[in-house]
Design a protein around this motif. Structure first.
Motif, PDB file in Angstrom:
ATOM      1  N   MET A  25       2.559  -0.570   8.269  1.00  0.00           N
ATOM      2  CA  MET A  25       1.847   0.654   7.560  1.00  0.00           C
ATOM      3  C   MET A  25       0.537   0.287   7.069  1.00  0.00           C
ATOM      4  SD  MET A  25       5.096   2.460   5.457  1.00  0.00           S
ATOM      5  CE  MET A  25       5.913   1.214   4.926  1.00  0.00           C
ATOM      6  N   THR A  57      -3.092   2.012   8.081  1.00  0.00           N
ATOM      7  CA  THR A  57      -3.948   2.492   7.347  1.00  0.00           C
ATOM      8  C   THR A  57      -5.346   1.981   7.446  1.00  0.00           C
ATOM      9  OG1 THR A  57      -2.509   2.368   5.731  1.00  0.00           O
ATOM     10  CG2 THR A  57      -4.586   2.411   4.807  1.00  0.00           C
ATOM     11  N   LEU A 108      -3.397   7.216  -8.475  1.00  0.00           N
ATOM     12  CA  LEU A 108      -3.752   5.767  -7.970  1.00  0.00           C
ATOM     13  C   LEU A 108      -5.043   6.100  -7.275  1.00  0.00           C
ATOM     14  CD1 LEU A 108      -0.191   4.764  -6.782  1.00  0.00           C
ATOM     15  CD2 LEU A 108      -1.432   4.277  -9.059  1.00  0.00           C
ATOM     16  N   SER A 109      -5.661   6.869  -6.978  1.00  0.00           N
ATOM     17  CA  SER A 109      -7.007   6.866  -6.221  1.00  0.00           C
ATOM     18  C   SER A 109      -8.061   5.989  -6.433  1.00  0.00           C
ATOM     19  CB  SER A 109      -7.164   8.391  -5.791  1.00  0.00           C
ATOM     20  OG  SER A 109      -7.702   9.047  -6.902  1.00  0.00           O
ATOM     21  N   THR A 114      -8.325   5.724  -0.117  1.00  0.00           N
ATOM     22  CA  THR A 114      -7.512   5.376  -1.157  1.00  0.00           C
ATOM     23  C   THR A 114      -6.005   5.949  -0.663  1.00  0.00           C
ATOM     24  OG1 THR A 114      -7.863   7.615  -2.006  1.00  0.00           O
ATOM     25  CG2 THR A 114      -9.601   5.808  -2.640  1.00  0.00           C
ATOM     26  N   ALA A 115      -5.217   6.038  -1.817  1.00  0.00           N
ATOM     27  CA  ALA A 115      -3.779   6.541  -1.775  1.00  0.00           C
ATOM     28  C   ALA A 115      -4.086   8.197  -1.310  1.00  0.00           C
ATOM     29  CB  ALA A 115      -3.103   6.521  -2.742  1.00  0.00           C
ATOM     30  N   TRP A 116      -5.141   8.618  -1.754  1.00  0.00           N
ATOM     31  CA  TRP A 116      -5.387  10.158  -1.617  1.00  0.00           C
ATOM     32  C   TRP A 116      -5.551  10.601  -0.107  1.00  0.00           C
ATOM     33  CZ3 TRP A 116      -3.656  14.150  -3.808  1.00  0.00           C
ATOM     34  CH2 TRP A 116      -4.117  15.576  -3.499  1.00  0.00           C
ATOM     35  N   GLU A 117      -6.566   9.821   0.281  1.00  0.00           N
ATOM     36  CA  GLU A 117      -6.986  10.209   1.818  1.00  0.00           C
ATOM     37  C   GLU A 117      -5.923   9.646   2.836  1.00  0.00           C
ATOM     38  OE1 GLU A 117      -9.133   7.925   0.183  1.00  0.00           O
ATOM     39  OE2 GLU A 117     -10.331   9.702  -0.725  1.00  0.00           O
ATOM     40  N   THR A 118      -5.068   8.470   2.355  1.00  0.00           N
ATOM     41  CA  THR A 118      -4.254   7.824   3.421  1.00  0.00           C
ATOM     42  C   THR A 118      -3.108   8.837   3.884  1.00  0.00           C
ATOM     43  OG1 THR A 118      -4.914   5.719   2.683  1.00  0.00           O
ATOM     44  CG2 THR A 118      -3.169   5.810   4.006  1.00  0.00           C
ATOM     45  N   PRO A 119      -2.995   9.146   5.345  1.00  0.00           N
ATOM     46  CA  PRO A 119      -1.660   9.697   5.533  1.00  0.00           C
ATOM     47  C   PRO A 119      -0.407   9.250   5.429  1.00  0.00           C
ATOM     48  CG  PRO A 119      -2.939   9.174   7.532  1.00  0.00           C
ATOM     49  CD  PRO A 119      -3.724   8.447   6.297  1.00  0.00           C
ATOM     50  N   GLY A 120       0.761   9.818   5.370  1.00  0.00           N
ATOM     51  CA  GLY A 120       2.091   9.103   5.615  1.00  0.00           C
ATOM     52  C   GLY A 120       2.101   8.723   6.986  1.00  0.00           C
ATOM     53  N   PHE A 121       3.143   7.916   7.061  1.00  0.00           N
ATOM     54  CA  PHE A 121       3.326   7.330   8.372  1.00  0.00           C
ATOM     55  C   PHE A 121       5.047   7.521   8.684  1.00  0.00           C
ATOM     56  CE2 PHE A 121       0.056   4.661   6.624  1.00  0.00           C
ATOM     57  CZ  PHE A 121      -0.877   5.279   7.356  1.00  0.00           C
ATOM     58  N   ASP A 145       2.035  14.026  -4.284  1.00  0.00           N
ATOM     59  CA  ASP A 145       0.737  14.012  -4.666  1.00  0.00           C
ATOM     60  C   ASP A 145       0.112  13.782  -5.583  1.00  0.00           C
ATOM     61  OD1 ASP A 145       0.184  14.970  -1.937  1.00  0.00           O
ATOM     62  OD2 ASP A 145      -0.013  17.035  -2.260  1.00  0.00           O
ATOM     63  N   TYR A 189      -0.405   2.115   1.033  1.00  0.00           N
ATOM     64  CA  TYR A 189       0.135   3.018  -0.155  1.00  0.00           C
ATOM     65  C   TYR A 189       1.588   3.676  -0.177  1.00  0.00           C
ATOM     66  CZ  TYR A 189      -4.965   2.533  -1.020  1.00  0.00           C
ATOM     67  OH  TYR A 189      -6.292   2.360  -1.085  1.00  0.00           O
ATOM     68  N   GLN A 190       1.855   3.815   1.270  1.00  0.00           N
ATOM     69  CA  GLN A 190       3.470   4.673   1.037  1.00  0.00           C
ATOM     70  C   GLN A 190       4.217   3.892   0.297  1.00  0.00           C
ATOM     71  OE1 GLN A 190       3.679   6.844   4.904  1.00  0.00           O
ATOM     72  NE2 GLN A 190       5.927   6.170   4.928  1.00  0.00           N
ATOM     73  N   ARG A 227      -0.436   9.737  -5.593  1.00  0.00           N
ATOM     74  CA  ARG A 227      -1.363   9.572  -4.887  1.00  0.00           C
ATOM     75  C   ARG A 227      -2.689   9.979  -5.474  1.00  0.00           C
ATOM     76  NH1 ARG A 227      -0.851   8.252   0.651  1.00  0.00           N
ATOM     77  NH2 ARG A 227       1.447   8.346   1.236  1.00  0.00           N
ATOM     78  N   TRP A 228      -2.773  11.087  -6.142  1.00  0.00           N
ATOM     79  CA  TRP A 228      -4.122  11.538  -6.768  1.00  0.00           C
ATOM     80  C   TRP A 228      -4.305  10.281  -8.050  1.00  0.00           C
ATOM     81  CZ3 TRP A 228      -8.304  13.188  -5.743  1.00  0.00           C
ATOM     82  CH2 TRP A 228      -9.259  13.798  -6.865  1.00  0.00           C
TER      83      TRP A 228
END
Lengths: 176, 794
Positions: B675, B679, A146-147, B710-717, A140, A156-157, A143-144
């Motif tokens: 992935m 997204t 890099l947002s 962004t990386a923040w909203e994007t869920p994991g897969f 987390d 992003y994963q 992710r924050w």
């Protein structure tokens, strides 16, 4: 941008104001005569020929132009070159040493953290700023952090995995 | 002993990417990184109005700015017969506006100057006088009686209709509907979107008067098509045109068409005899270049009570903007809309489609999508869920009842496509197991008792990837095939060139893996080059997930030609007849004496130093591959969500993707593609759209209005796979790049709609912004996304 094309266009309008800026870029002092309106990203790319800093959106949203400014990530597409006068700037060209890659670069390659590569320099410098202050981040927190950097290819994963990979290696290096 | 294929980086190896070595160092070579001696810079002045007559253009102040070298207007282009250019769909598009502007952001003038700052100053100094005209932003307005005629430049164009098309069996479909127990209906809008690669479009035109050669560095996913287009538009001989597509910062379909900026930079370079660089800004990219989607659907499904689908009836109205410039096969007017429902066994179907002009940007590119198959699969899976709900059936069971069976391939669809292979039921089972379907349904019921809204959405789809076959697929009459050229050097190293063009897919890595698989030459010994029309063989480029199905097949075929010649060399070296030579990866050996053998590298050396009498020296060849059919990957995407009834905000709980793209060349890269696609699917379902107000102002002209996750909203897969090799592809592979973008959106939307089940809400148009969900929940009604944007959409 009068100073940048001097070799090509010797004749220049005389009424354009010019300021001299001196910036430490990747540890090396660089000077240039610039128009006050010249953006830092353009000075780096065109003036200093460091094209690893990319301009994506022109509006501080995408983060492709991210550089470290006195160690902190900033968007160089909306900072004037004159604002950087006397400051320290690190670009992607400064991340690797002459002989070996930085662990963040290794991590991005090993975890497939990039596809087209356009956002990658900004993404990696933002990751460096995070790991400099937080060597053991959670997913987390990554992710924050890099947002402010957009990527259209990876989802992003794998970027998150790349940063975790680098964090492990950097902690290992610090322990030795 | 045979080589270990994974160790040499062959098929199935998650080989780390070759191109990363430059990208991670900031040493990529993107269009804006290229600097030529004496290069000038071009900027474009765009229209602030969506529809207006140009009364006058005064460029005198721009000419007076020191450093400005050239100012170009439509009038000047017209004097050279270049004010209009042909589109990829047999329409015309203005390069620089002459009479009228027809969308906000249309190109009006260009300024070429010593640097980009001066060129922008020049644009600001141009004074254009406009007379605003009534504006059309949706198909209803376009087809209303008395609507203003947008394309009054065209002879015989008396309304705003681009095409009226139909396909399928009309009377058979009517009969099916007459026999139906239940008819399920759904109306939808798939909103306008933009591929928006991180890098915008750009070009550097370099006309050399001394040699008469025009070199254009440009952001193109299909450089050979561009060369052909430039030869036709600029009337230059094709051998004097060299298109070089350097590293591309993403494409997603956005970099297929010919844009006015490219043409203007070429003319400017010819006039000034200097290199001219044009780098589009982000707003220019978002408001003027190839958009995607913007299709309205009315769908009906004829159903038997037991869940069997008897027939499908669909009508689409598609909004093409001011110029019809879809990048699509000329035979199919609304792309491959009729590939919808291909994974279901449906006896009969009928589609009518109408395309209209509006005062919006042209382009209609297939954004990570094979020619509008994204809309097709979204409509399909939304309709499937609505039908299951109407029948009060479990949505997984409803799909299973209607799937084409594993033994029924090849299967002819109701619209005439021939699907090649699949294990649809298995894919669905893997997905349901992974998401914990039965448990989730229980959780959902429990949560509902406490006022919480959980939902699960499924999307299963197969799509046609890898245009063409040349019988049915062409662009501007050029048949869709692809090519590869392989040259094996004396020491067994090689260079491979193809007609495809990577934009991040990693061709430099994966193409070498195919050669390694076929020849046993280690992937690290193979250089891959693409994008330079002077060196690459003719090909149709990379889009619509066609590279592996077509260019990838050509690579396998050319490798086999090389192997056939190497076999002759091996027989010569081993002093046996060719029939006595056997192949194992990387080595020929004598059948009766397996210890006696020669490596592929030894054969390569012999091709230059010790060939048999009468044999042509060297070890190189090429292959052009025209696929017998498209490849048909299959996927099952499942999302679970929770909707907050107080706010309409929804959160993704889990996402499972099960993809069957046949044999995987590089699993790491395949998963990266999936992935990325998921997204973009999440983006379209949740936030990403381009809309317009009633004056035709584009809402979404920058990244503050056009939201990308962004990386923040994007869920994991969570990814899973099923492997059904493609029966007609030389290495059994299928396309994959776009699958998740195509099939993914319906999983998210179906999940939210599932959470809202029982409220009477049948549909909310994408993106499912929280205010739309809130409106649907509180007012218990469907929410349309049709522009003009209403104020409560903000």
């Amino acid at each position: 941008m009068t100073s940048l094309n001097e070799e090509v266009f010797p004749e220049q309008a005389s009424d354009i104001p010019v300021r001299t800026v001196t910036i430490t870029v990747n540890g090396e002092k660089r000077s240039a005569n610039v128009e006050p309106r010249l953006l830092l990203a353009h000075l780096l790319r065109q003036g200093f020929k460091m094209t690893g800093t990319h301009t994506g959106c022109d509006t501080t949203n995408c983060g492709a132009c991210t550089v470290l400014f006195d160690g902190k990530p900033i968007k160089s597409c909306t900072m004037l070159a004159v604002q950087a006068d006397g400051h320290d700037v690190m670009t992607i060209e400064g991340l690797a040493s002459a002989s070996e890659l930085h662990p963040i670069q290794e991590g991005f390659k090993d975890e497939h953290g990039l596809q087209c590569g356009f956002c990658t320099p900004g993404m990696m410098l933002t990751a460096k700023a995070l790991l400099d202050v937080n060597p053991n981040p959670t997913e987390d927190e990554i992710r924050w952090a890099l947002s402010g950097n957009l990527c259209r290819c990876t989802g992003y994963q794998n970027i998150v995995k790349s940063v975790l990979w680098a964090a492990v290696k950097l902690r290992g290096q610090a322990a030795n | 002993m045979s080589l270990d294929e994974i160790k040499i980086g062959g098929m199935g190896a998650s080989r780390r990417r070759v191109e990363d070595n430059r990208f991670i160092r900031g040493k990529g070579n993107y269009i804006d990184d290229i600097v030529l001696p004496g290069m000038l810079h071009m900027e474009i002045l765009r229209s602030p109005f969506a529809h207006a007559r140009i009364k006058s253009i005064d460029t005198s102040k721009a000419w007076g700015i020191p450093g400005v070298r050239l100012v170009m207007t439509g009038e000047m282009m017209a004097s050279r017969n270049l004010a209009w250019m042909p589109t990829l769909s047999y329409d015309t598009q203005a390069v620089l506006a002459t009479d009228k502007v027809r969308f906000q952001g249309q190109e009006v003038a260009c300024v070429i100057a010593d640097d980009a700052y001066i060129a922008k100053d020049g644009c600001e100094a141009i004074v254009v006088e406009y007379e605003p005209l009534p504006v059309i932003v949706n198909p209803l307005q376009a087809m209303a009686p008395g609507a203003p005629l947008i394309r009054d430049d065209k002879e015989n164009q008396h309304d705003n209709v681009v095409f009226d098309w139909e396909v399928g069996d009309k009377s058979g479909t009517e009969r099916a509907f007459a026999q139906a127990d239940v008819v399920s209906k759904l109306d939808l809008h798939y909103p306008r979107s933009h591929p928006s690669p991180m890098e915008t479009c750009g070009s550097i035109a370099d006309f050399d008067r001394a040699t008469s050669k025009l070199t254009v560095y440009m952001t193109s996913q299909a450089p050979h098509i561009i060369r052909a287009a430039v030869a036709m538009v600029a009337e230059l001989p094709e051998h004097m045109i060299r298109i070089v597509s350097p590293d591309l910062g993403g494409g997603f379909g956005n970099k297929v068409p010919v844009y006015p900026g490219y043409v203007a930079s070429i003319l400017a370079s010819i006039l000034l005899e200097r290199p001219v660089k044009w780098i589009e800004d982000k707003t220019g990219n978002l408001i003027s270049t190839g958009f995607a989607r913007d299709v309205y659907l009315r769908g009906e499904m004829a159903l038997r009570k037991d869940g069997k689908i008897l027939g499908i009836r669909m009508h689409t109205d598609s909004d093409h903007g001011a110029f019809f410039s879809d990048a699509q096969p000329s035979k199919f007017k609304i792309g491959l809309m009729h590939s919808a429902f291909a994974c279901y066994d449906i006896p009969v179907a009928h589609l009518t489609a109408r395309g209209v002009y509006t005062n919006k940007a042209p382009g209609g590119v297939a954004y990570r999508c094979s020619f509008r198959v994204t809309e097709a699969m979204f409509f399909q899976e939304r309709m499937v869920q609505a039908a299951a709900d109407d029948l009060d059936m479990d949505q997984a069971e409803f799909r299973r009842i209607n799937f084409v069976g594993d033994d029924d391939f090849p299967h002819r669809t109701a619209f005439g496509f021939l699907t090649d292979s699949g294990q649809y039921g298995k894919c669905l089972d893997v997905g349901l197991e992974a998401i914990g379907y039965k448990d989730f349904l229980k959780q959902k019921e429990e949560a509902k008792k406490r006022g919480r809204l959980l939902g699960i959405g499924i999307s299963t789809m197969t799509e046609p990837l890898g245009a063409g076959n040349s019988r049915e697929y062409d662009i501007l009459g050029i048949k869709m095939f692809d090519s590869a050229e392989l040259r094996v050097h004396m020491t067994g190293k090689a260079i491979l060139r193809t007609g495809a063009k990577s934009q991040g897919q990693g061709h430099e890595t994966t193409w070498a893996q195919i050669v390694a698989h076929e020849l046993g030459i280690p992937a690290d010994d193979i250089t891959v080059e693409e994008g330079d029309t002077d060196t690459a063989p003719f090909g149709m480029g990379t889009y619509a997930s066609r590279s592996t199905p077509v260019a990838g097949a050509a690579i396998a075929m050319v490798s086999r030609k090389i192997r056939a010649k190497a076999r002759k060399l091996a027989a010569h070296l081993l002093e046996v007849s060719e029939e006595d030579v056997e192949w194992e990866l990387g080595r020929f050996y004598v059948r009766s004496s397996p210890d006696r053998g020669v490596t592929i590298q030894e054969c390569a050396m012999a091709a230059y130093t010790n060939m048999p009498d009468g044999m042509e020296p060297g070890l190189e060849n090429n292959a052009y591959y025209d696929p017998p059919n498209l490849t048909w990957p299959f996927a099952c995407y499942i999302a679970t969500v929770e909707v907050d009834p107080q706010t309409g905000v929804w959160d993704v709980l889990n996402v499972v993707a099960v993809d069957d793209c046949g044999v995987r060349i590089n699993p790491m890269i395949v998963e990266g593609q999936i992935m990325g696609g998921l997204t973009e699917a999440y983006a379209m379902a949740s936030m990403q759209f381009i809309t317009f107000d009633e004056e035709g102002n584009c809402i979404g002209s920058n990244y503050m209005d056009y939201l990308l996750p962004t990386a923040w909203e994007t869920p994991g897969f969570e990814l899973h796979e099923v492997v059904t090799p493609c029966p007609h592809h030389p290495i059994g592979a299928k396309g994959i790049g776009e699958c998740a973008t195509v099939g993914g959106p319906a999983a998210f939307v179906n999940a939210v709609m599932d959470a809202l089940k029982g409220t009477g809400v049948r549909n909310i148009d994408m993106p499912l912004l929280s205010d739309r969900v809130y409106e649907a929940l509180t007012k218990r009604r469907d929410v349309s996304g049709m522009p003009p944007m209403r104020t409560d959409d903000v």
